[in-house]
Design a protein around this motif. Structure first.
Motif, short mmCIF file in Angstrom:
data_model
loop_
_atom_site.label_atom_id
_atom_site.label_comp_id
_atom_site.label_asym_id
_atom_site.label_seq_id
_atom_site.Cartn_x
_atom_site.Cartn_y
_atom_site.Cartn_z
N ILE A 731 0.84 -1.21 0.00
CA ILE A 731 0.00 0.00 0.00
C ILE A 731 0.87 1.25 0.00
CG2 ILE A 731 -1.67 1.31 1.36
CD1 ILE A 731 -2.70 -1.47 2.36
N ASP A 735 1.50 3.75 -3.23
CA ASP A 735 1.13 5.16 -3.05
C ASP A 735 2.31 6.06 -3.43
OD1 ASP A 735 -0.37 7.46 -2.01
OD2 ASP A 735 1.09 7.40 -0.37
N ARG A 740 -2.28 4.40 -7.15
CA ARG A 740 -3.23 4.38 -6.05
C ARG A 740 -4.39 3.43 -6.30
NH1 ARG A 740 -4.07 9.97 -3.14
NH2 ARG A 740 -4.00 8.55 -1.38
N ALA A 743 -3.20 0.27 -5.03
CA ALA A 743 -3.06 0.41 -3.59
C ALA A 743 -4.42 0.26 -2.90
CB ALA A 743 -2.44 1.76 -3.24
N TYR A 746 -5.34 -3.45 -2.42
CA TYR A 746 -4.65 -4.09 -1.31
C TYR A 746 -5.12 -3.53 0.03
CZ TYR A 746 -1.60 -6.18 -4.78
OH TYR A 746 -1.12 -6.92 -5.84
N ALA A 747 -5.49 -2.25 0.06
CA ALA A 747 -5.99 -1.66 1.30
C ALA A 747 -7.32 -2.30 1.69
CB ALA A 747 -6.16 -0.16 1.12
N TRP A 774 -0.80 8.72 1.29
CA TRP A 774 -1.13 7.84 2.41
C TRP A 774 0.11 7.55 3.25
CZ3 TRP A 774 -4.13 3.72 -0.87
CH2 TRP A 774 -5.35 4.29 -1.28
#
Length: 776
Positions: A731, A735, A740, A743, A746-747, A774
């Motif tokens: 992540i 970022d 993003r 990302a 995966y977040a 982030w």
């Protein structure tokens, strides 16, 4: 440990015969008079009254478990037969009355060795050679004693895909082939290892060379006195002087219910004495105590393995060599009251009946021995109960052993989790989908059987969302086998549960010793001070395996600040733990365990000494080298740590754990280029270890190679989709590189694992095209 002086106390023995063979002293214990503690009298004495039992036992695998090498016992071809493996040619020949082998010794050169003993009989026979220090070593070349038509009557190597040279511990002269530790306890009667740690020598003793009557029934001197009405026999209880009454089946009948086709036991099983006796050797276990009392729970003298992922498949099927006990106690049969001797005649070891008839003792033939049940042609292999319900797995190249969990085939789990199933073991040319379709067509649904924990253990291995909850639910499910519930409790350790967690507190007072032991293991990563209130009572548990597991977990506890009674109980249990490890002081694992215990107790000097002892016994034992290097790191002795790792790499140059540890050492010493190279090799050498890939990725990012770090983590995450550290790093790195969208993916996955993570939720609330970083 039991010394010779203790074993041969004055007045205990009438006869004592020492048989000296080469460098090995074997002690035979003779008939004794009635004494305070019963002693062993031998199979011949037992057989003078129990002639039918002796006749059945004679010629059985137990009776032939180990024999002096002679023309009657040796099955292999010693007529100048040769066998070659990895450029080493061994020759088997006779020298007068002696059986000899010319093969590579501990120096790597060919030498002549005399065969002292045969070991086992079918489907293979191994051979033992006397070596200095009282050791007996098992040759890595064995004789295939099956018929020629079955592919036997040949020499073969037990590790055909591995080039083994000294000092590999698996080389026949190595520590993993030492009979005194690896084999003796289960192949002879009343074994006393008698390892002298100071001299590093053995004086191993046994009552009888094979698995005789008293291996199961216990020492017979009191029973013999009772039969002869001598000594203090009048004071013996009503058990006739027997050490253990194996009466689990006494007066019991199984009656088949015509409505279900299944049998019911006439009375519930109230004892497991017989099963405990069998479990001593038919379980994957480690010995923790030598003075066995026949009939007592196996957990007082042995630490029985749970359904560990390296030993069993997630559904509980056998993976590695685990023998029968851990499987059998998973079965519905065990839970209905079946014992080992319901199916196996205990003296000759044959089945009670041939083929399906052993199952038809309890299952109606018209229902189960019928094509309407198994959907195979009667008489065909697929009509045999065991082919579907007890599939085999082969060990030692040719030894096919049946899974005693007695389960139904689950091709649906094969598709879902990759576990094996009996259908495709026979129909190897077909797919699991084909097998599942067939079952659904035959039965109108997907049969799911008795054991329901495959998905839970698979999720726990993957650290998948909901795994902790699923483990807790399985642990509390009393309808499932205790060994599975205990495994679930032990795996909660990965989540460092609170000692007040209800499932842990319930486990600590469970009827099953396996579950109580697992309660201690569950808190191995939790605060020991807080854990004491939950685990304190387990320090005085009736079973030694529970007590010593608890002592290990509570070892960091400050006794000065603890309740005096708790401190005393902890000290006593800790001494038992130390004694259990000292019993196996001939093994590096025990010295590692003692080192870890010493480290927990802040005795770092002793920890260092124990780790050095482990490496002296086995220079290839990687865990000891890694832990010693880490101990040196903690003491500010980085150079000593590096030297330890480099010395270990001389023996195991491609071991990922050593390369990883050395890579970290290089990084701490500022040698970042060397560190990157070592960490890369470790990560590629063991892709199953997500930690290696994660640390390598962090090092890449620190070196300014963020794109390479992302590639490394994304490759790893395919095999470890829920590794938290890898997800968090991905992540951040994505970022940083303005990727993003990925990302976000995966977040969201990480949020499944950490639903209360407010930082993650705030990240996901940000627009994908936000300029806010982030990672800041």
């Amino acid at each position: 440990m039991v010394s010779k002086a203790q074993l041969f106390a004055p007045g205990v023995l009438r006869d004592l015969v020492l048989l000296v063979l080469g460098a090995v002293t074997i002690v035979f214990l003779g008939v004794s008079p009635l004494v305070a503690s019963p002693t062993f009298v031998g199979a011949r004495v037992c057989g003078s009254c129990h002639q039918d039992e002796l006749k059945g036992w004679t010629g059985s695998h137990h009776q032939l478990a180990m024999q002096p090498a002679n023309p009657r016992s040796v099955l292999g071809n010693f007529n100048h037969a040769t066998f070659s493996s990895f450029a080493v040619t061994s020759t088997f020949f006779r020298r007068g009355a002696k059986f000899m082998v010319r093969t590579d010794g501990p120096d790597g050169r060919l030498h002549d060795y005399e065969i002292q003993y045969t070991f086992g009989v079918f489907p293979l026979q191994q051979y033992l050679v006397a070596m200095p220090g009282g050791r007996l070593q098992a040759l890595g070349i064995a004789w295939d004693s099956r018929s020629r038509q079955a592919g036997g009557q040949r020499w073969f190597f037990l590790y055909p895909d591995r080039k083994i040279r000294t000092p590999d511990p698996l080389h026949w002269t190595g520590i993993d082939q030492t009979w005194n530790y690896m084999c003796a306890d289960c192949h002879s009667t009343n074994v006393r290892k008698n390892y002298d740690e100071g001299k590093r020598t053995y004086s191993t003793a046994f009552a009888e060379i094979d698995v005789s009557c008293e291996s199961c029934h216990g020492p017979g001197s009191d029973h013999l006195a009772w039969t002869q009405k001598r000594g203090d026999s009048k004071d013996l209880p009503a058990n006739k002087g027997l050490t253990v009454a194996l009466e689990d089946r006494k007066g019991v009948a199984w009656t088949i219910d015509p409505a279900t086709g299944n049998a019911r036991r006439s009375a519930p099983r109230t004892s497991q004495s017989e099963i405990m006796v069998c479990a001593r050797c038919h379980a994957r276990r480690g010995q923790i105590h030598e003075d066995y009392v026949h009939g007592q729970p196996v957990g007082d003298d042995y630490r029985v393995a749970l359904l560990d992922s390296d030993l069993y498949f997630p559904d509980g099927q056998i993976r590695e060599e685990v023998y029968e006990y851990g499987s059998f106690v998973q079965s519905r049969m065990f839970h209905e009251g079946v014992t080992c001797s319901d199916c196996h005649e205990p003296h000759g070891l044959a089945l009670r009946a041939d083929g399906n008839h052993v199952c038809l003792q309890c299952h109606a033939a018209h229902k189960y021995d019928a094509s309407g049940h198994h959907f195979h042609k009667l008489g065909a292999a697929g009509s045999r109960c065991v082919e579907c319900h007890m599939p085999t797995r082969t060990y030692m190249v040719i030894d096919a052993r049946r899974d005693h969990s007695i389960r139904i085939p689950r091709p649906d789990l094969t598709l879902q989790l990759g576990t094996p199933n009996a259908c495709n073991q026979c129909h190897a040319d077909k797919s699991a989908r084909w097998a599942l379709d067939a079952l659904q067509k035959w039965y109108g649904h997907t049969p799911d059987g008795f054991q329901h924990y495959a998905e839970t253990f698979h999720a726990a291995a993957e650290n998948a969302p909901g795994a902790e909850r699923a483990l807790g639910e399985l642990a509390a499910n009393t309808e499932q086998p205790a060994i599975a519930r205990a495994t679930a409790v032990s795996r909660l350790a990965a989540y460092a549960p609170s000692p007040t967690k209800p499932v842990v507190r319930a486990a600590a007072i469970d009827q099953s010793a396996l579950i109580r032991r697992a309660a201690a293991a569950a808190l191995s990563n939790s605060d020991p001070q807080a854990s004491a209130s939950t685990l304190g009572s387990l320090l005085i548990d009736p079973l030694r395996s529970v007590r010593i597991e608890t002592a290990e977990v509570l070892a960091p506890l400050d006794a000065r600040a603890a309740d005096p009674r708790l401190a005393a109980d902890l000290e006593h249990a800790t001494q038992e733990y130390i004694a259990a490890q000292e019993l196996n002081a001939d093994r590096p694992e025990s010295h590692l365990d003692l080192a870890l215990l010493s480290a927990k107790r802040k005795d770092l000097k002793e920890a260092e000494a124990q780790l050095k002892d482990a490496l002296f016994l086995d220079p290839t034992f990687v865990p000891a080298a890694v832990n010693l290097a880490d101990l040196y790191r903690s003491l500010g002795r980085e150079a000593d740590g590096e030297a330890t790792l480099r010395a270990a790499l001389q023996h195991s140059p491609s071991d990922p754990a050593l390369l990883y540890a050395l890579g970290l050492s290089m990084a701490r010493q500022g040698q970042h280029v060397k560190a990157l190279d070592l960490l890369a090799t470790a990560a590629s050498g063991d892709p199953r270890n997500a930690r290696y890939a994660y640390v390598y990725a962090v090092a890449l990012n620190d070196a300014g190679q963020t794109r390479a770090a992302i590639d490394t983590l994304e490759r790893s995450i395919k095999s470890h989709p829920y590794d938290r550290d890898s997800l968090a790093a991905l992540i951040i790195y994505l970022d940083q590189t303005r990727m993003r969208g990925k990302a976000f993916l995966y977040a969201r996955r990480l949020l499944q694992l950490e639903p209360d993570n407010r930082g993650l939720r705030r990240m996901l609330d940000e627009p994908v095209d936000s300029e806010k970083s982030w990672s800041k």
